[in-house]
Design a protein around this motif. Structure first.
Motif, short mmCIF file in Angstrom:
data_model
loop_
_atom_site.label_atom_id
_atom_site.label_comp_id
_atom_site.label_asym_id
_atom_site.label_seq_id
_atom_site.Cartn_x
_atom_site.Cartn_y
_atom_site.Cartn_z
N GLY A 184 0.68 -1.02 -0.07
CA GLY A 184 -0.02 -0.04 0.10
C GLY A 184 0.86 1.35 -0.01
N SER A 185 -0.02 2.62 0.00
CA SER A 185 0.70 3.61 -0.15
C SER A 185 1.28 4.35 1.02
N LEU A 186 2.47 5.33 0.95
CA LEU A 186 2.81 5.78 1.96
C LEU A 186 2.78 7.42 1.46
N PHE A 205 1.58 15.04 9.19
CA PHE A 205 1.44 13.80 9.80
C PHE A 205 1.75 12.58 8.76
N PRO A 206 2.42 11.54 9.07
CA PRO A 206 2.36 10.39 8.44
C PRO A 206 0.95 9.93 7.85
N GLY A 207 0.81 9.43 6.75
CA GLY A 207 -0.37 8.97 6.17
C GLY A 207 -0.35 8.20 4.91
N GLY A 208 -1.44 7.91 4.26
CA GLY A 208 -1.51 7.21 2.92
C GLY A 208 -2.37 6.26 3.55
N LYS A 209 -3.14 5.59 2.95
CA LYS A 209 -4.20 4.82 3.36
C LYS A 209 -3.62 3.26 3.49
N LEU A 247 -3.60 -7.31 2.10
CA LEU A 247 -4.39 -6.51 2.21
C LEU A 247 -4.05 -5.40 1.08
N LEU A 248 -4.92 -4.86 0.37
CA LEU A 248 -4.69 -4.03 -0.50
C LEU A 248 -5.82 -2.78 -0.41
N PHE A 308 -9.55 -6.50 0.26
CA PHE A 308 -9.38 -5.23 -0.66
C PHE A 308 -10.36 -4.17 0.10
N ASN A 309 -9.71 -3.00 0.33
CA ASN A 309 -10.38 -1.76 0.58
C ASN A 309 -10.27 -0.81 -0.84
#
Ligand code: RIB
Length: 311
Positions: A8-10, A36-40, A146-147, A170-171
């Protein structure tokens, strides 16, 4: 031991407090700016780590191992994002550094806690089939993948993983026009909000969305979050529902990510779906009462001790 791999993303989130969302042509002074740190992807890995107790990574008690795979840019922000996950106890050796910038967002948050997000995908768009094959190499039957939909190569990842015997969650967030064409028959758990459910099925009513998901994907479970109306779950003949908790909303960013991470983490720990829904609902309610994305995710201990009441 169950192993969860999150591809996943960062992102680095630049969060602006605003009196209202920016309108076309408007220049608006923000009230504050925080990073803030994020990404789904990152947010969901933090939630997975916090629900599965990864801080005790070398303990004999450990039953679930969380790893994050993704790509960051060569700048300091990329290294900092990977460090956030490492500090949570997640395995980060599958995070690669690429030329160019990391992903980042500009997030507006209004006084009632609503947000809107402008995304610069950056290195999250550098995932290719060779990378997916590489990171899936060490995983096999029984493991969980998980994706989300914030990186490239999502459909390939789910298809390859299912062929190797992994169970795929999957989300599809952020939803786009490509998702309906993905290898969705590979998915074991769908985690959808109403908009995503509508886009996937063409239905507008929650029960109709679940019915259509069940018809198209009879071997999958669908979790459908409905905001203030709580959450519904359907897997074949099994149907569950859970309400929302009373809480003052400060910042809704990452509420969905918290829910997804807690639900899948709880399932991986052997909790039944009804308990996983409860834990995920409490966790998401706590997350919206705090600022930021990954930093707003509670620990499992906080969720278990929570005195929040259902509305
Ligand atoms: O779901 C919230 C996340 O969406 C934020 O952290 C932001 O980075 C965007 O990816």
């Amino acid at each position: 031991m169950t192993r969860i791999l999150n591809i996943g993303s960062l992102n680095l989130d630049h969060v602006y407090a605003v009196p209202h969302f920016l309108r076309a042509g408007e220049t608006l002074a923000s009230l504050s700016l925080r990073d803030f740190p994020g990404g789904k992807g990152l947010n969901q890995s933090v939630a997975l780590a916090r629900v599965t107790g990864q801080l005790t990574v070398n303990s004999e008690q450990l039953t679930v191992e969380v790893a994050h795979a993704g790509k960051v840019g060569e700048g300091a922000d990329g290294a900092a994002l990977a460090a956030v996950l490492r500090e949570e106890g997640a395995d980060t050796h599958l995070i690669e550094v690429v030329d160019g910038p990391s992903g980042h967002t500009i997030i507006q948050v209004t006084p009632d806690g609503q947000n809107c997000i402008l995304l610069f995908p950056g290195s999250n768009r550098c995932l290719d089939e060779a990378f997916i094959d590489r990171v899936l190499g060490g995983y096999g039957a029984g493991d969980i993948l998980l994706l989300q939909n914030e990186t490239t190569c999502v459909s390939y990842a789910m298809e390859r993983a299912a062929k190797k015997g992994l169970r795929v969650a999957f989300n599809p967030s952020p939803m786009d026009g490509a998702v309906p064409g993905y290898a969705l028959e590979s998915v074991r758990w769908f985690l959808l909000n109403e908009i995503e459910g509508q886009a996937l099925t063409g239905e507008t009513e929650p029960e109709a969305i679940l019915a259509e998901m069940s018809r198209r994907f009879p071997d999958a479970a669908t979790v459908l979050t409905l905001g203030k109306a709580g959450v519904l779950y359907r897997a074949g003949a099994e149907r569950l529902a859970h309400g929302v908790y009373r809480v003052k909303v400060l910042d809704s960013t990452a509420a969905g990510d918290t829910f997804t991470g807690f639900f899948i983490g709880s399932i991986a720990m052997g909790k039944p779906p009804a308990e996983a829904l409860r834990l995920a609902s409490v966790a998401a309610s706590i997350a919206v009462s705090r600022p930021g994305a990954a930093e707003s995710v509670p620990t499992m201990a906080e969720v278990l001790e929570s005195k929040l009441e259902l509305e």
